[in-house]
Structures are given as C-alpha cells and as structure tokens.
Design an enzyme around this catalytic site. Structure first.
Site, PDB file in Angstrom:
ATOM      1  N   THR A 311       0.841  -1.190   0.000  1.00  0.00           N
ATOM      2  CA  THR A 311       0.000   0.000   0.000  1.00  0.00           C
ATOM      3  C   THR A 311       0.874   1.237   0.000  1.00  0.00           C
ATOM      4  O   THR A 311       2.021   1.184   0.441  1.00  0.00           O
ATOM      5  CB  THR A 311      -0.870  -0.015   1.286  1.00  0.00           C
ATOM      6  OG1 THR A 311      -1.713  -1.158   1.263  1.00  0.00           O
ATOM      7  CG2 THR A 311      -1.704   1.228   1.446  1.00  0.00           C
ATOM      8  N   GLY A 392       0.965  -1.532   5.365  1.00  0.00           N
ATOM      9  CA  GLY A 392       0.995  -2.505   6.447  1.00  0.00           C
ATOM     10  C   GLY A 392      -0.035  -3.593   6.320  1.00  0.00           C
ATOM     11  O   GLY A 392      -0.212  -4.398   7.242  1.00  0.00           O
ATOM     12  N   GLY A 393      -0.748  -3.633   5.172  1.00  0.00           N
ATOM     13  CA  GLY A 393      -1.710  -4.703   4.966  1.00  0.00           C
ATOM     14  C   GLY A 393      -2.720  -4.794   6.087  1.00  0.00           C
ATOM     15  O   GLY A 393      -3.276  -3.797   6.549  1.00  0.00           O
TER      16      GLY A 393
END
Length: 503
Positions: A311, A392-393
């Site tokens: 991201t 950071g998913g």
C-alpha cells in the site's frame, strides 16, 4: 499564500505536488498529483490497476467525507467453481483481479475541491512514466522478493528485468511508455478507464488470461462518497475519523483508547474483523461487533482470509484546516502478478481477500467488494488536525494505533514515527501461527510479551526496523502551523509548500 504540508513514501510524489501547487493547485490537487506519481514510481505497491480509499476534510465547514473506490468481483463470478478447487481464494492470478477503483477515486476526490483539471494533476506522472524514474530501494527489494512472480509474467518481466533477465538494480531507470500513453488517454477523459479505449484494451487482456471481468463490470463501477465512521474521546475532545466497511477502519476505532492493554484490544479487533468484515452492499455487516461495542461468539464464525498487503499513503493538510488522507494499493507486491502490456497497468489481487465460505460476510459473490485493509485516518481537536495512513496490509490498524494519539501533540512527529513498533498477524506476516512481531527496542516489550503468551500468540523479534511494522505518513495542523513526517522505514519525504492555492 496558502501553506500545504504533505507526506508521501517517495520523493517523486512530493515533487509532483510542488509542481501543481506552483500552477495554482490546492490541497486536493497536490494529493492527487502525489498519488498519480506513486503509481509510476512504486508499481509494486500501487497502480491505476488497484483500489483507493480516502478521507477528505473541508476546513471551512469542518465536515469529513469518505471516498471508497473499491472494485467489485465480476458479475459472472461462480463461487461454487472456486470452492470446488480449494478452501480459499488463490493468492494471485486473473481470478483475483476485481475492477480497479483508483481512477474513479481520483475523479471523485477532484470533485470534492480540486482547483485544477484532473489532467493537470496527472501531468507529472505522465512525465515520470515517459522520462523514467530511478528504481528505489523499496522497489528493488520487492522485485527480488517476488522474482518468481515477476519472471512468470511477460508484462512484469519486460518492465522490471534488464536485458539479461536480472532484476533492475537500485538507481536504474524505470521506463513505462505504455503506462504514459494510458495516462495521457485518461488526461483526455478519466472515464476512458471504465468505458472507453483504455477499458476495452484492459478487459481484452484480462479475459485472454482467464478473468471473468467484462466491459459491463468496468462500466458499472462508481466511487462511493459517503459519511465516515467517527468516535469522540470526551476527556480530550479528539474525534477520530475512519472509512466505513468494507474498509477495516472500524478496527482502528476499536483499538484506540486501550492504552493499558493495546495488544489484547488489537487481538480482539483482529478476530472480529476476520469474522465480521464484508461489503454492506451485498450483505449485513455487524458494525457493533467490529467496533467491539458488543460481544460476539466469533469462535463460531468462519475465519476470514489472511492475505499479505502492499500500500501507499499520501497525507496532506493546509493552514485552512483542509486535510486529505489517501491510500491506494495493489494489495500484495505487484498485486495479481499481472502487468498488462497493452496498457502498462499492474493489476491488483484484491479479490484474494474474499472468503469462499458462503456464510462469511466477506464471501465471494457476483458484484461484491472484498474486505479491505486500507485504513486512512483523520483526527480533529481544538487547534489540531492530523491526517495519517500507512502501508501494512492487515496490520494497519495496530500500526496506526501506536502513533495516532501521540501525533496530536508531539513536538516532533518524526520521532514518533521512528519509534520501534509491534504488529500481530500470521500468514500475512509469513508466520505459520498467530504471532506478535516486535522490532528491537519496542516500548513495553516485557508486558507485550507476557500478554502475547496469555493470548496464545507466538513472539518474534526482528533484527531491526522492518517493513512489517508499516510505513506511516502523517501531516498535521497544530496552532495554525502545518507540518509533516514520513516513516524512516520507507523511501519517502515531506514538504511544506507555500503556494497560491489551498484545498
């Protein structure tokens, strides 16, 4: 002259923001230019073939809007066929590509207050794709880490490998002429992505690879402009704003305020999110359960998916109190592992987050949007506005919870972002079991470790600062003065720009 503070994970993004503000652009134009530049400079983490979630604050009215441009699964999706092949979605490939939402998200953000035509905000990205951008440390690392995926796809290989088949090294020039041509087409009319020549080429390439997406799926996509979720701390007067489902924003609200035991709150929020998060357009979402305001027997519910994520976040504020927190993503590094040669677009694998259990709120259904990790955040309080977001998913909520409250008043936001952090996860962190992952020197390590053992979590300590702990970007307005900070784990930079326009 208005003053804008902006943070982004790559210098090219901040330079793009400078260019458009010099031409009269305001806060939203600056954020859009930075976001577009990142789709060129950071193809491992974001693309016009991915999704976008953002929060926008109007400083005059004091209102906040949420923009969710998350694409849906194909109308021709057959969940039973995928269930017959296994118990979870494939991690990549054509069946994990949902309709990309980034471009429609940009257009909706522009509608909320851009001063320049969208084409002007895209111009720096066109120049980067045409003239080339140096390969960053983060991109080079991602190519090495997913080299098998890169080599398996002709589009990615042509983009990211040299003539001998080796990964492009740090500092090599990344040229993307096909993407430049696509961006020029979108400068003429962004709708081309969904119902014009760009859409036709992209759909044709996807269907050749086995995707079920068709022209109607693309034409039906709309960015959602809706009210965010919020929570106000009565003792401090701080209001936190996050995006609603299918974003996991509710998980951050659930964790904030649990200062004495943040790990337990994070673990409870993680389990609730895995069991309860889905698309409110295609089924009921238990918001009270997600916010931990009501107890749920989540052990009786099917577990959600556990994919990895990649991201980028762009955050910006100006001295009039306008603010943007924008996150766009291809989900895993290089997304689905597909780069369409005809358009130069890297396609995300957001569909891998669907559950194949038909009882799950995030179950794969025709036209449904998958559960989303993207978690842009704003905070407002007397004399303060803070925009923050991170890579950071699935761990974004716990990463942000460790810095959010301190960023309201810290003299140095850089020092807050540089502190060692912890995250929890399992398959998304390449751990076989639920694990607490600590960077060396994380505050309260002993207490966190004891709590982890009580919760049945394994404990792992990294050798130093680590990408798993996220790349946080923040921009603030404190007592009339904007400032910004970027995470030292990223390739990023910040700027305070004095220009002719604001949000």
């Amino acid at each position: 002259m208005a003053t804008i503070a902006i943070a982004a994970p790559h210098p090219a993004a901040v330079e793009a923001a400078r260019q458009v503000t010099a031409e009269g652009g305001g806060l939203i134009d600056a954020a859009l230019a930075a976001a577009a530049a990142l789709t060129v400079a950071y193809p491992h983490q974001c693309s016009i073939g991915g999704d976008l979630v953002a929060l926008v604050r109007d400083g005059v009215r004091g209102t906040v809007r949420s923009v969710l441009s998350a694409g849906a699964a194909a109308a021709a999706t057959d969940p039973a066929r995928l269930r017959a092949a296994g118990d979870r979605m494939p991690p990549g490939g054509p069946l994990t590509v949902t309709v990309p939402g980034v471009v429609a998200g940009w257009a909706e953000l522009a509608r909320l207050g851009a001063r320049l035509p969208l084409a002007r905000s895209l111009a720096p990205a066109v120049a980067l794709a045409d003239g080339g951008v140096p390969v960053s440390e983060g991109l080079a690392r991602a190519i090495r880490n997913r080299l098998d995926v890169v080599r398996a796809d002709a589009g990615l290989a042509a983009l990211l490998l040299d003539k001998t088949g080796d990964p492009l090294p740090v500092g090599a020039t990344l040229l993307q002429p096909a993407l430049a041509a696509t961006l020029r087409e979108l400068c003429d009319d962004w709708r081309h992505f969904y119902s014009g020549p760009t859409a036709r080429r992209l759909v044709a390439g996807l269907r050749e690879r086995g995707s079920l997406l068709d022209a109607t799926d693309f034409a039906d996509h709309r960015a959602e402009n809706t009210a965010p979720l919020s929570a106000t701390a009565n003792a401090t007067g701080v209001t936190w704003w996050v995006a609603p489902p299918p974003s996991q924003g509710a998980s951050l609200l659930a964790v904030l305020g649990h200062g004495t035991d943040p790990l337990t709150a994070a673990r409870q929020a993680e389990l609730s999110r895995d069991a309860l998060l889905g698309d409110p357009r295609s089924g009921t979402v238990d918001l009270e359960g997600l916010l931990l305001r009501a107890e749920r027997d989540i052990t009786a519910l099917p577990a959600g998916p556990r994919p990895a994520g990649d991201t980028v976040a762009v955050t910006a504020v100006d001295d009039e109190g306008n603010a943007v927190s924008l996150i766009q993503s291809v989900f895993q590094s290089f997304g689905s592992g597909i780069a369409d040669p005809a358009t130069g677009i890297v396609l995300h694998n957001r569909g891998s987050a669907f559950s194949l259990d038909p009882a799950h709120p995030g179950a794969l259904r025709p036209g449904a949007r998958p559960p989303h990790t993207l978690c842009p955040t704003l905070a407002t309080a007397p004399g303060r506005v803070v925009a923050l977001g991170c890579q950071g998913g699935r761990a974004q909520a716990w990463i942000l919870s460790q810095v959010a409250e301190d960023l309201l008043d810290a003299p140095s936001p850089d020092a807050v972002l540089a502190r060692p952090r912890w995250v929890i996860g399992s398959r998304d962190l390449n751990r076989p079991h639920p694990t607490l992952v600590l960077e060396p020197g994380t505050p309260d390590t002993d207490r966190l470790t004891a709590t982890a053992h009580r919760l049945g979590l394994e404990v792992s300590v990294t050798q130093g600062p680590h990408d798993e702990a996220g790349h946080v970007q923040t921009a603030r307005l404190r007592d009339g003065e904007p400032d910004a900070a970027t995470d030292p784990r990223a390739d990023g930079t910040t700027a305070v720009i004095v220009g002719p326009g604001a949000g």
